[in-house]
Design an enzyme around this catalytic site. Structure first.
Site, PDB file in Angstrom:
ATOM      1  N   LYS A   1     -11.285 -92.739  11.995  1.00 30.09           N
ATOM      2  CA  LYS A   1     -12.422 -93.567  12.426  1.00 30.09           C
ATOM      3  C   LYS A   1     -13.397 -92.731  13.265  1.00 30.09           C
ATOM      4  CE  LYS A   1     -11.966 -96.233  16.215  1.00 30.09           C
ATOM      5  NZ  LYS A   1     -13.001 -96.020  17.232  1.00 30.09           N
ATOM      6  N   ASN A   2     -12.829 -91.949  14.206  1.00 31.14           N
ATOM      7  CA  ASN A   2     -13.683 -91.227  15.151  1.00 31.14           C
ATOM      8  C   ASN A   2     -14.284 -89.958  14.575  1.00 31.14           C
ATOM      9  OD1 ASN A   2     -13.243 -93.276  16.869  1.00 31.14           O
ATOM     10  ND2 ASN A   2     -11.769 -92.205  18.168  1.00 31.14           N
TER      11      ASN A   2
ATOM     12  N   CYS B   1     -16.769-101.920  28.208  1.00 35.46           N
ATOM     13  CA  CYS B   1     -15.751-102.370  27.250  1.00 35.46           C
ATOM     14  C   CYS B   1     -14.470-102.544  28.065  1.00 35.46           C
ATOM     15  CB  CYS B   1     -15.622-101.372  26.117  1.00 35.46           C
ATOM     16  SG  CYS B   1     -14.480-100.060  26.424  1.00 35.46           S
TER      17      CYS B   1
ATOM     18  N   ARG C   1     -17.625 -96.923  30.632  1.00 32.90           N
ATOM     19  CA  ARG C   1     -18.126 -96.135  29.492  1.00 32.90           C
ATOM     20  C   ARG C   1     -19.615 -95.790  29.657  1.00 32.90           C
ATOM     21  NH1 ARG C   1     -14.629 -97.225  25.116  1.00 32.90           N
ATOM     22  NH2 ARG C   1     -15.381 -95.288  24.225  1.00 32.90           N
ATOM     23  N   PRO C   2     -20.012 -95.198  30.788  1.00 30.17           N
ATOM     24  CA  PRO C   2     -21.433 -94.856  30.967  1.00 30.17           C
ATOM     25  C   PRO C   2     -21.874 -93.788  29.959  1.00 30.17           C
ATOM     26  CG  PRO C   2     -20.114 -93.866  32.695  1.00 30.17           C
ATOM     27  CD  PRO C   2     -19.190 -94.722  31.897  1.00 30.17           C
TER      28      PRO C   2
ATOM     29  N   ASP D   1      -5.877 -92.142  23.318  1.00 26.60           N
ATOM     30  CA  ASP D   1      -5.825 -93.170  22.270  1.00 26.60           C
ATOM     31  C   ASP D   1      -4.421 -93.424  21.742  1.00 26.60           C
ATOM     32  OD1 ASP D   1      -9.059 -92.346  20.792  1.00 26.60           O
ATOM     33  OD2 ASP D   1      -8.478 -93.418  22.613  1.00 26.60           O
TER      34      ASP D   1
ATOM     35  N   ARG E   1     -19.657 -99.363  20.665  1.00 29.22           N
ATOM     36  CA  ARG E   1     -20.242 -98.388  21.580  1.00 29.22           C
ATOM     37  C   ARG E   1     -20.638 -97.112  20.866  1.00 29.22           C
ATOM     38  NH1 ARG E   1     -19.980 -98.650  25.972  1.00 29.22           N
ATOM     39  NH2 ARG E   1     -19.933 -96.413  26.178  1.00 29.22           N
TER      40      ARG E   1
ATOM     41  N   ILE F   1      -8.206 -90.409  31.567  1.00 30.63           N
ATOM     42  CA  ILE F   1      -9.508 -90.450  30.880  1.00 30.63           C
ATOM     43  C   ILE F   1     -10.283 -91.729  31.205  1.00 30.63           C
ATOM     44  CG2 ILE F   1     -10.676 -90.384  28.628  1.00 30.63           C
ATOM     45  CD1 ILE F   1      -9.306 -87.739  29.331  1.00 30.63           C
TER      46      ILE F   1
ATOM     47  N   ASP G   1     -24.400 -91.545  30.976  1.00 31.53           N
ATOM     48  CA  ASP G   1     -25.273 -90.713  31.815  1.00 31.53           C
ATOM     49  C   ASP G   1     -25.309 -89.253  31.368  1.00 31.53           C
ATOM     50  OD1 ASP G   1     -22.539 -91.107  32.773  1.00 31.53           O
ATOM     51  OD2 ASP G   1     -23.039 -89.586  34.255  1.00 31.53           O
TER      52      ASP G   1
ATOM     53  N   ARG H   1     -10.746-103.060  13.882  1.00 36.18           N
ATOM     54  CA  ARG H   1     -11.804-102.076  14.143  1.00 36.18           C
ATOM     55  C   ARG H   1     -11.307-100.670  13.827  1.00 36.18           C
ATOM     56  NH1 ARG H   1     -14.335-102.212  19.742  1.00 36.18           N
ATOM     57  NH2 ARG H   1     -15.255-100.456  18.674  1.00 36.18           N
TER      58      ARG H   1
HETATM   59  C1  EPZ Z   1     -14.408 -91.131  22.336  1.00 32.22           C
HETATM   60  O1  EPZ Z   1     -15.050 -92.065  23.178  1.00 32.22           O
HETATM   61  C2  EPZ Z   1     -13.578 -91.954  21.331  1.00 32.22           C
HETATM   62  N1  EPZ Z   1     -14.497 -92.789  20.545  1.00 32.22           N
HETATM   63  C3  EPZ Z   1     -12.584 -92.831  22.100  1.00 32.22           C
HETATM   64  O2  EPZ Z   1     -11.811 -93.528  21.143  1.00 32.22           O
HETATM   65  C4  EPZ Z   1     -11.671 -91.905  22.901  1.00 32.22           C
HETATM   66  O3  EPZ Z   1     -10.764 -92.697  23.648  1.00 32.22           O
HETATM   67  C5  EPZ Z   1     -12.521 -91.050  23.851  1.00 32.22           C
HETATM   68  O4  EPZ Z   1     -13.507 -90.307  23.098  1.00 32.22           O
HETATM   69  C6  EPZ Z   1     -11.680 -90.052  24.634  1.00 32.22           C
HETATM   70  O5  EPZ Z   1     -11.003 -89.216  23.731  1.00 32.22           O
HETATM   71  C7  EPZ Z   1     -15.165 -92.216  19.512  1.00 32.22           C
HETATM   72  O6  EPZ Z   1     -15.034 -91.034  19.238  1.00 32.22           O
HETATM   73  C8  EPZ Z   1     -16.047 -93.122  18.715  1.00 32.22           C
HETATM   74  P1  EPZ Z   1     -15.811 -89.794  26.306  1.00 32.22           P
HETATM   75  P2  EPZ Z   1     -16.236 -91.545  24.167  1.00 32.22           P
HETATM   76  O7  EPZ Z   1     -17.296 -89.714  26.377  1.00 32.22           O
HETATM   77  O8  EPZ Z   1     -16.940 -90.426  23.564  1.00 32.22           O
HETATM   78  C9  EPZ Z   1     -16.715 -90.737  30.886  1.00 32.22           C
HETATM   79  C10 EPZ Z   1     -10.787 -95.386  20.162  1.00 32.22           C
HETATM   80  O9  EPZ Z   1      -9.853 -96.102  20.528  1.00 32.22           O
HETATM   81  N2  EPZ Z   1     -18.133 -90.543  30.539  1.00 32.22           N
HETATM   82  O10 EPZ Z   1     -15.047 -88.602  25.854  1.00 32.22           O
HETATM   83  O11 EPZ Z   1     -17.016 -92.752  24.575  1.00 32.22           O
HETATM   84  C11 EPZ Z   1     -16.101 -91.932  30.166  1.00 32.22           C
HETATM   85  O12 EPZ Z   1     -16.330 -93.123  30.893  1.00 32.22           O
HETATM   86  C12 EPZ Z   1     -11.855 -94.971  21.141  1.00 32.22           C
HETATM   87  O13 EPZ Z   1     -10.943 -94.946  19.011  1.00 32.22           O
HETATM   88  C13 EPZ Z   1     -19.088 -90.603  31.545  1.00 32.22           C
HETATM   89  O14 EPZ Z   1     -18.761 -90.831  32.702  1.00 32.22           O
HETATM   90  O15 EPZ Z   1     -15.397 -91.039  25.402  1.00 32.22           O
HETATM   91  C14 EPZ Z   1     -14.633 -91.565  30.124  1.00 32.22           C
HETATM   92  O16 EPZ Z   1     -14.033 -91.908  31.374  1.00 32.22           O
HETATM   93  C15 EPZ Z   1     -11.624 -95.587  22.512  1.00 32.22           C
HETATM   94  N3  EPZ Z   1     -20.399 -90.415  31.232  1.00 32.22           N
HETATM   95  C16 EPZ Z   1     -14.649 -90.041  29.968  1.00 32.22           C
HETATM   96  O17 EPZ Z   1     -15.964 -89.614  30.384  1.00 32.22           O
HETATM   97  C17 EPZ Z   1     -20.807 -90.155  29.942  1.00 32.22           C
HETATM   98  O18 EPZ Z   1     -22.022 -89.965  29.716  1.00 32.22           O
HETATM   99  C18 EPZ Z   1     -14.426 -89.556  28.536  1.00 32.22           C
HETATM  100  O19 EPZ Z   1     -15.287 -90.321  27.722  1.00 32.22           O
HETATM  101  C19 EPZ Z   1     -19.825 -90.100  28.924  1.00 32.22           C
HETATM  102  C20 EPZ Z   1     -18.493 -90.288  29.250  1.00 32.22           C
END
Ligand code: EPZ
Length: 435
Positions: free
Chosen positions: A27-28, A122, A127-128, A313, A98, A335, A130, A406
């Site tokens: 999916k990802n 979520c 999930r910011p 995950d 998202r 995470i 920024d 999903r």
């Molecule tokens: C991806 O989400 C995956 N989704 C998630 O899978 C996965 O859990 C996650 O990476 C971590 O491996 C997809 O690939 C579509 P991150 P993503 O940005 O990119 C913080 C599933 O079940 N952060 O790596 O949104 C964030 O809050 C889903 O398939 C900021 O603070 O995750 C988190 O604590 C769930 N600011 C950490 O970083 C930002 O601008 C890692 O998030 C971006 C992220």
């Protein structure tokens, strides 16, 4: 009282499983790859696309932007965005998924503008985005936030981006913004998940100029912008999270189900943790494995981290496994700030799990789980409930199973094909009116 329909999964304890389960496309990986088709006016063929709610959401989003999407066969689709009909990703889709934010990078790269609804929070965390915004601004994109939308204007220019922490979709967004940018972009502290690498494989097939450099802690991606990208054909990698989920199911039931397209090389650390517990992944053919286990498994200490370490995950699914392993296990979630929503649900099934400041779960293994009504709280937690339902005594009913659809392709069909006693049922949802 008015009634609305909803679906539940009814799972009865199933001792032994047998047969073969085919792991679907990731999916990802499918989501960023589909978003990447925005970058060219030529047709892009993507194969091994999983049939998932999130993939349907992403395709809907692309159709709204002007993509024509046609199916070639059960798992292959052609995407072609000749001319955009809209540069807006509307709230109704973004609020459901998202990962819609992944259209932002490719849209500014190709069209120099984009209007994307701000994704809400979520269940598992704020999930910011920024880091996405800051990096795009560093590439010269003007970003305003107005009325719940991100309004981005300008063509990206090459820049030196250093992410404060690893972000998967943040890395993917910037890679896609950079492939058509003027000049060179360097991304430091980049995400290295297999799905991110899969995106770069597709982009390079389309003509992008991308190189990786991963030495110890340093993880850098260099992208030299090109004028145009061409069409390509690409097969999505298998889903390592689905594969890990079925490996856990096999261990929980001490079965010898054959798992096809188990991506061992994407699960090295997870396989190592399982080996230490007494669970062994045994190769029986090209990309086919069975799972063997010791009679008594050992407890484990797990910390979720960025790839190549233990993936967040798979945390919930592993917690189901550890809930019936004798002894004390520990899971530390690094995470996301709220990814233990499955703990109260597992405890309803008879598990004995305590959580400390929403960061650490202490699991005291019990002999047996017992069936109950539980709810799925997020995508991966719903898989943890399915695993628990298969081993819990009696019957388990899982509510809110839309989460499951999903991320797990035809999950009940796959479970039934290996002998799980599972039934999906439509039931009336009793909605009590204000008195
Ligand atoms: C991806 O989400 C995956 N989704 C998630 O899978 C996965 O859990 C996650 O990476 C971590 O491996 C997809 O690939 C579509 P991150 P993503 O940005 O990119 C913080 C599933 O079940 N952060 O790596 O949104 C964030 O809050 C889903 O398939 C900021 O603070 O995750 C988190 O604590 C769930 N600011 C950490 O970083 C930002 O601008 C890692 O998030 C971006 C992220």
């Amino acid at each position: 009282m008015e009634n609305r329909e909803k679906e539940i999964l009814i799972i009865k304890e199933t001792k032994k499983l047998e047969g073969t389960v085919q792991i679907s496309g990731a999916k990802n990986s499918a989501l960023p790859n589909i978003a990447a088709t925005i970058l060219t006016d030529k047709p892009v063929i993507l194969e091994n696309i999983p049939e998932l709610l999130d993939v349907r959401y992403m395709c809907t989003l692309l159709k709204e932007i002007g993509s024509s999407i046609t199916q070639i066969d059960e798992k292959s689709w052609v995407f072609s965005l000749k001319e955009p009909s809209s540069l807006e990703a509307k709230y109704d889709i973004v609020s459901k998924m998202r990962a819609s934010i992944l259209v932002l990078g490719p849209m500014v790269a190709r069209f120099g503008e984009a209007k994307v609804a701000l994704p809400g929070g979520c269940p598992i965390g704020q999930r910011p985005i920024d880091m996405h915004i800051k990096a795009l601004e560093k590439m010269g994109i003007k970003i305003e936030k107005e009325h719940g939308f991100i309004v981005a204007k300008g063509k990206p220019k090459g820049a030196h981006i250093v992410f404060d922490r690893v972000t998967v979709t943040g890395t993917e967004n910037i890679i896609m913004a950079a492939v058509l940018a003027e000049g060179e972009t360097v991304i430091e502290n980049a995400a290295l998940e297999p799905e991110v690498v899969d995106l770069t494989v597709l982009l390079k097939k389309m003509g992008a100029d991308i190189t990786w450099n991963w030495k110890g802690k340093s993880r850098t991606i260099k992208i030299r912008g090109v004028k145009k990208l061409n069409g390509a054909k690409h097969k999505i990698i298998p889903d390592r999270i689905e594969a890990g989920t079925f490996a856990i199911l096999s261990a929980l039931t001490d079965s010898s189900i054959i798992i096809k397209d188990y991506p061992e090389n994407f699960l090295t650390y997870v396989n190592w943790i399982m080996r230490k517990m007494g669970i062994f992944i045994v190769k029986i053919g090209k990309n086919e494995v069975v799972v063997k286990k010791d009679k008594n498994l050992k407890p484990a200490f797990i910390e979720t981290k960025e790839y190549p370490f233990f993936p967040t995950d798979l945390q919930a699914q592993f917690m189901t496994l550890l809930s019936v392993v004798d002894g004390l296990s520990i899971i530390k979630e690094n995470i996301f700030e709220n990814r233990f929503l499955h703990v109260p649900e597992l405890n309803r099934l008879g598990a004995n799990i305590k959580v400390q400041n929403n960061k650490v779960a202490i699991i005291d293994g019990v002999k047996k789980l017992t069936g109950a009504e539980v709810k799925a709280t997020d995508l991966r937690a719903s898989a943890a409930m399915v695993l628990a339902g298969v081993i819990a005594e009696g019957k388990t009913i899982i509510h809110d199973i839309y989460h499951l659809d999903r991320g797990y392709e035809k999950i009940d069909h796959k479970l039934k094909s290996i002998g799980v006693d599972v039934e999906r049922k439509k039931v009336k949802q009793m909605l009590v009116k204000e008195v």
